[in-house]
Write a protein that holds these residues in place. Structure first.
Motif, PDB file in Angstrom:
ATOM      1  N   ALA A  81     -70.253  -0.743 -15.671  1.00 40.11           N
ATOM      2  CA  ALA A  81     -71.143   0.034 -14.628  1.00 40.11           C
ATOM      3  C   ALA A  81     -70.181   1.290 -13.843  1.00 40.11           C
ATOM      4  O   ALA A  81     -70.558   2.283 -13.602  1.00 40.11           O
ATOM      5  N   PHE A  82     -68.975   0.512 -13.346  1.00 41.12           N
ATOM      6  CA  PHE A  82     -67.821   1.611 -12.927  1.00 41.12           C
ATOM      7  C   PHE A  82     -67.620   2.594 -13.773  1.00 41.12           C
ATOM      8  O   PHE A  82     -67.591   4.060 -13.064  1.00 41.12           O
ATOM      9  N   TYR A  83     -67.572   2.650 -14.746  1.00 41.94           N
ATOM     10  CA  TYR A  83     -66.953   3.584 -15.777  1.00 41.94           C
ATOM     11  C   TYR A  83     -68.189   4.696 -15.980  1.00 41.94           C
ATOM     12  O   TYR A  83     -68.090   6.056 -16.001  1.00 41.94           O
ATOM     13  N   ALA A  84     -69.405   4.144 -16.088  1.00 41.64           N
ATOM     14  CA  ALA A  84     -70.704   4.767 -16.032  1.00 41.64           C
ATOM     15  C   ALA A  84     -70.766   5.872 -14.951  1.00 41.64           C
ATOM     16  O   ALA A  84     -71.035   6.838 -15.074  1.00 41.64           O
ATOM     17  N   GLY A  85     -70.483   5.103 -13.568  1.00 39.51           N
ATOM     18  CA  GLY A  85     -70.344   5.967 -12.354  1.00 39.51           C
ATOM     19  C   GLY A  85     -69.550   6.950 -12.322  1.00 39.51           C
ATOM     20  O   GLY A  85     -69.632   8.024 -11.429  1.00 39.51           O
ATOM     21  N   ALA A  86     -68.186   6.673 -13.032  1.00 37.16           N
ATOM     22  CA  ALA A  86     -67.143   7.488 -12.974  1.00 37.16           C
ATOM     23  C   ALA A  86     -67.337   8.774 -13.984  1.00 37.16           C
ATOM     24  O   ALA A  86     -66.170   9.633 -14.107  1.00 37.16           O
ATOM     25  N   GLY A  87     -68.207   8.644 -14.698  1.00 39.40           N
ATOM     26  CA  GLY A  87     -68.699   9.908 -15.520  1.00 39.40           C
ATOM     27  C   GLY A  87     -68.138   9.558 -17.139  1.00 39.40           C
ATOM     28  O   GLY A  87     -67.859  10.348 -18.062  1.00 39.40           O
ATOM     29  N   VAL A  88     -67.929   8.432 -17.360  1.00 35.92           N
ATOM     30  CA  VAL A  88     -67.545   7.904 -18.935  1.00 35.92           C
ATOM     31  C   VAL A  88     -68.251   6.821 -19.260  1.00 35.92           C
ATOM     32  O   VAL A  88     -68.552   5.689 -18.766  1.00 35.92           O
ATOM     33  N   MET A  89     -69.365   7.103 -19.864  1.00 38.07           N
ATOM     34  CA  MET A  89     -70.499   6.127 -20.635  1.00 38.07           C
ATOM     35  C   MET A  89     -69.785   5.407 -21.715  1.00 38.07           C
ATOM     36  O   MET A  89     -69.232   5.812 -22.806  1.00 38.07           O
ATOM     37  N   VAL A  90     -69.831   3.944 -21.373  1.00 35.34           N
ATOM     38  CA  VAL A  90     -69.105   3.001 -22.653  1.00 35.34           C
ATOM     39  C   VAL A  90     -70.336   2.433 -23.309  1.00 35.34           C
ATOM     40  O   VAL A  90     -71.311   1.811 -22.775  1.00 35.34           O
ATOM     41  N   PHE A  91     -70.135   2.691 -24.652  1.00 32.06           N
ATOM     42  CA  PHE A  91     -71.120   2.119 -25.560  1.00 32.06           C
ATOM     43  C   PHE A  91     -70.370   0.803 -26.132  1.00 32.06           C
ATOM     44  O   PHE A  91     -69.308   0.855 -26.720  1.00 32.06           O
ATOM     45  N   GLU A  92     -70.840  -0.282 -25.883  1.00 33.78           N
ATOM     46  CA  GLU A  92     -70.218  -1.483 -26.136  1.00 33.78           C
ATOM     47  C   GLU A  92     -70.850  -1.859 -27.770  1.00 33.78           C
ATOM     48  O   GLU A  92     -71.907  -1.652 -28.064  1.00 33.78           O
ATOM     49  N   GLY A  93     -69.899  -2.613 -28.378  1.00 32.79           N
ATOM     50  CA  GLY A  93     -70.592  -3.037 -29.693  1.00 32.79           C
ATOM     51  C   GLY A  93     -70.017  -4.314 -30.057  1.00 32.79           C
ATOM     52  O   GLY A  93     -69.224  -5.064 -29.387  1.00 32.79           O
ATOM     53  N   TYR A  94     -70.589  -4.869 -31.067  1.00 34.52           N
ATOM     54  CA  TYR A  94     -70.061  -6.362 -31.445  1.00 34.52           C
ATOM     55  C   TYR A  94     -70.092  -6.327 -33.019  1.00 34.52           C
ATOM     56  O   TYR A  94     -70.854  -5.910 -33.577  1.00 34.52           O
ATOM     57  N   GLY A  95     -68.970  -6.974 -33.574  1.00 36.79           N
ATOM     58  CA  GLY A  95     -68.739  -7.356 -34.981  1.00 36.79           C
ATOM     59  C   GLY A  95     -67.685  -7.842 -35.302  1.00 36.79           C
ATOM     60  O   GLY A  95     -66.991  -8.613 -34.396  1.00 36.79           O
ATOM     61  N   LEU A  96     -67.338  -8.265 -36.533  1.00 34.64           N
ATOM     62  CA  LEU A  96     -66.203  -8.918 -36.892  1.00 34.64           C
ATOM     63  C   LEU A  96     -65.459  -8.521 -38.162  1.00 34.64           C
ATOM     64  O   LEU A  96     -65.917  -7.459 -38.501  1.00 34.64           O
ATOM     65  N   THR A  97     -64.404  -8.937 -38.434  1.00 40.18           N
ATOM     66  CA  THR A  97     -63.983  -8.677 -39.701  1.00 40.18           C
ATOM     67  C   THR A  97     -65.008  -8.500 -40.887  1.00 40.18           C
ATOM     68  O   THR A  97     -64.812  -7.596 -41.722  1.00 40.18           O
ATOM     69  N   GLU A  98     -65.412  -9.600 -41.116  1.00 40.30           N
ATOM     70  CA  GLU A  98     -66.341  -9.823 -42.083  1.00 40.30           C
ATOM     71  C   GLU A  98     -67.716  -8.870 -41.888  1.00 40.30           C
ATOM     72  O   GLU A  98     -68.498  -8.800 -43.295  1.00 40.30           O
ATOM     73  N   THR A  99     -67.822  -8.178 -41.170  1.00 42.67           N
ATOM     74  CA  THR A  99     -68.777  -7.174 -41.121  1.00 42.67           C
ATOM     75  C   THR A  99     -68.469  -5.811 -40.898  1.00 42.67           C
ATOM     76  O   THR A  99     -69.194  -4.984 -40.434  1.00 42.67           O
ATOM     77  N   THR A 100     -67.132  -5.664 -41.395  1.00 44.46           N
ATOM     78  CA  THR A 100     -66.550  -4.163 -41.346  1.00 44.46           C
ATOM     79  C   THR A 100     -66.669  -3.605 -39.961  1.00 44.46           C
ATOM     80  O   THR A 100     -66.986  -2.338 -39.949  1.00 44.46           O
ATOM     81  N   ALA A 101     -66.455  -4.455 -39.006  1.00 45.88           N
ATOM     82  CA  ALA A 101     -66.548  -3.910 -37.513  1.00 45.88           C
ATOM     83  C   ALA A 101     -67.904  -4.127 -36.969  1.00 45.88           C
ATOM     84  O   ALA A 101     -68.362  -5.198 -36.994  1.00 45.88           O
ATOM     85  N   ALA A 102     -68.547  -3.120 -36.819  1.00 47.57           N
ATOM     86  CA  ALA A 102     -69.803  -3.315 -35.477  1.00 47.57           C
ATOM     87  C   ALA A 102     -70.984  -3.651 -36.382  1.00 47.57           C
ATOM     88  O   ALA A 102     -71.455  -3.187 -37.406  1.00 47.57           O
TER      89      ALA A 102
END
Length: 626
Positions: free
Chosen positions: A389-410
């Protein structure tokens, strides 16, 4: 590539509980070809476009065009062929995040090889295990120390025929060795690859035992990067007159960093490499390169925030920074709520307060990231709702992701214009997420790996789904929240199930806390072991005039303990009383990879910590808290 407009996930529920969310693919997988074709396609379609930038000896960033990169790939690939490497041979790469890493990677593919990343910080035994298990026929290292490390293990590596050193001229050496070979040899090697061919073996971090080699195919990467690129238009593609660009500082030996490098070249997003994440080095590289978006782990975003606050405290403006941070969080929450259709956005008063602090605080945060960053993709572990929320308010929207090595990242990612703080987003297009009855997150998708190297057991599956080992839940709209690791769930003596990850993530966001491990399995209450973050501790010592204290004295300092208690109280505010940390102990050491307590990707080796600090844990439980 055929594309379509992304839509909301298709939801399946069992009563009031959402058990499955799926998003159809945006992109059809290519019927032929491989990652090796990317530099050649780019050169054919956009020869003069600058696709990479590399820093020269004077610190100046100089562009590398699509044609130049293709030519270098061909030259190095011919050198690998001249050395006698055959299609399917494994080529290990052990180096920091540099231009040469990506060059060797694509040259290896162009020569029909399977590349094998090795963390540059790996120990001799870790390196030897990966080289032996993969059957690597050749290895490229960065420096003389790594050459000595590998050379010291060669007696036990009968398959390793070649060892090249980058800072001793490996690229020039390979180019010279292959100069007389015709380019047609490389064309022949590329033609022999298909989407089903193995592209790389990426070894897991080994939190619970020997690292295992994840077999990732060219099709796995296409399913991952093509769908991610089509989904994240604001990030991977230009949305204004400013061409999209990113500075990669994640290790290329980790699947996240590797996916980013492939994705940028596939999408023709200008890519730079930063070999050091030391604060001063990274901030200098960000200032020089000036990326428009970043790929980061929470540690880096936490570091930028904590450095900003420490600077404010040093000049006597800590209270002002804290007010600005609180306003940014409220502003960011309001913006996110409006985008999700759940609010009207920031009020007039909040907009005025935000405008007041923008030149004083938020602009400086953006400047620390290079000045042009408006988006960041964050993975590896949860960032935390407040910092997002802080970064969104500071003008940098953060896209979070989830994954594993077994899923080629996200496997999941925040959908553009649809962020939901505290979650890791929707399934990546082409992916389905299912929640098992015990809460385990199960996955399906084209990016799921082909199995473990040297294993006949195939891909692990639960009724056709890949089991991640993570515990999570889906909300009514298909957003996934990760609440812990299945094997890390603590059950107190009173029968309370406690997921340590949320508490640990929130504590690590404090500038004084380096690492923390929550404990309490079969114990009467939850407790924690804390280590101190060097930069944050140094700043605290200067501000409190305690520079001369030794580590053991600091671990028992009443003022420091009171400050840490505030951090613990803050973390406890996010859980129930039964789940809260009742006692903590500060260790006068750091958890490190060399010490055997962290993996190369900074994950805790819990069993090792519990073993080596058993006496400290017992001390925590000798006397019950009030």
């Amino acid at each position: 590539m055929q594309t379509r407009t992304p839509g909301a996930p298709e939801i399946q529920a069992d009563g009031d509980r959402v058990v499955q969310a799926a998003v159809p693919p945006l992109v059809q997988l290519p019927p032929k070809g491989s990652l090796a074709d990317i530099p050649f396609t780019n050169a054919a379609e956009a020869a003069e476009e600058p696709l990479l930038s590399r820093k020269d000896g004077t610190g100046t960033w100089r562009d590398v065009t699509a044609r130049d990169f293709r030519n270098e790939v061909v030259a190095v690939a011919k050198g690998l062929i001249a050395a006698g490497l055959k299609p399917g041979d494994r080529l290990a790469i052990m180096a920091r995040t540099t231009y040469e890493w990506t060059l060797i990677d694509f040259a290896g593919w162009a020569a029909g090889l399977i590349t094998v990343p090795v963390y540059p910080t790996s120990s001799a035994s870790q390196t030897a295990w990966i080289l032996k298990d993969s059957g690597a026929a050749a290895c490229v290292v960065e420096n003389v120390d790594q050459t000595r490390l590998v050379s010291g293990e060669r007696r036990g590596l009968p398959d390793l025929a070649h060892l090249w050193q980058l800072d001793a001229g490996a690229v020039a050496q390979l180019t010279a060795e292959g100069r007389e070979l015709p380019d047609a040899l490389v064309e022949g090697r590329r033609a022999g690859l298909t989407p089903a061919s193995v592209a790389t073996l990426i070894y897991t971090s080994g939190t619970t035992g020997r690292p295992k080699g994840c077999v990732l195919t060219h099709a796995n990467f296409f399913a991952e990067v093509d769908n991610a690129t089509e989904l994240l238009h604001p990030v991977f593609k230009s949305v204004s007159t400013e061409p999209a660009s990113t500075l990669l500082f994640l290790p290329l030996s980790h699947v996240f960093g590797r996916m980013v490098a492939v994705g940028c070249l596939r999408a023709r997003v200008r890519l730079g490499h930063a070999p050091s994440i030391a604060t001063d080095d990274l901030l200098a590289d960000l200032a020089g390169f000036r990326p428009t978006f970043l790929l980061a782990i929470p540690y880096v975003l936490e570091k930028v925030y904590n450095t900003g606050r420490a600077t404010a405290e040093k000049i006597g403006r800590a209270a002002s920074f804290d007010r600005a941070a609180a306003i940014a969080r409220r502003y960011g929450e309001a913006v996110v709520a409006r985008q999700a259709g759940r609010g009207a956005g920031p009020s007039l008063g909040l907009r005025l307060a935000h405008a007041l602090y923008d030149p004083l605080v938020y602009r400086r945060i953006r400047a620390a990231l290079g000045g042009k960053v408006r988006y960041a993709i964050c993975g590896g572990s949860p960032l935390g709702e407040r910092l997002a929320a802080f970064y969104a308010g500071a003008g940098v929207m953060v896209f979070e992701g989830y994954g594993l090595t077994e899923t080629t990242a996200a496997a999941t990612v925040t959908p553009p214009l649809g962020p939901r703080l505290g979650t890791v987003g929707w399934p990546l297009p082409g992916t389905a997420v299912r929640i098992a009855p015990d809460g385990e997150v199960l996955l399906r998708g084209g990016q799921i790996f082909a199995g473990y190297w040297n294993s006949d057991s195939g891909v692990p599956a639960v009724e056709g789904w890949f089991p991640t080992g993570d515990i999570g839940e889906l909300d009514a709209d298909g957003y996934l929240t990760i609440t812990g690791r299945k094997k890390e769930i603590l059950i107190t003596a009173g029968g309370k199930n406690v997921a340590p990850a949320p508490l640990e993530d929130r504590l690590r966001a404090h500038p004084l806390v380096g690492q923390c491990m929550v404990i309490g399995d079969n114990r009467p209450f939850v407790a924690a072991l804390l280590t101190l973050e060097a930069d944050g501790l140094g700043h605290w010592q200067r501000m409190h005039h305690k520079e001369g204290l030794r580590p053991a004295e600091l671990a028992a300092d009443p003022e420091l303990l009171a400050e840490l208690q505030k951090a613990v109280d803050d973390a406890n505010s996010s859980v129930s009383q039964a789940e809260s940390i009742r006692k903590f102990r500060v260790l006068p050491v750091e958890f490190t990879e060399d010490g055997g307590h962290l993996t190369p990707s900074m994950k805790l080796k819990r069993a090792a910590v519990a073993r080596d600090f058993a006496a400290d844990i017992e001390e925590l439980y000798r006397k019950r808290p009030r």
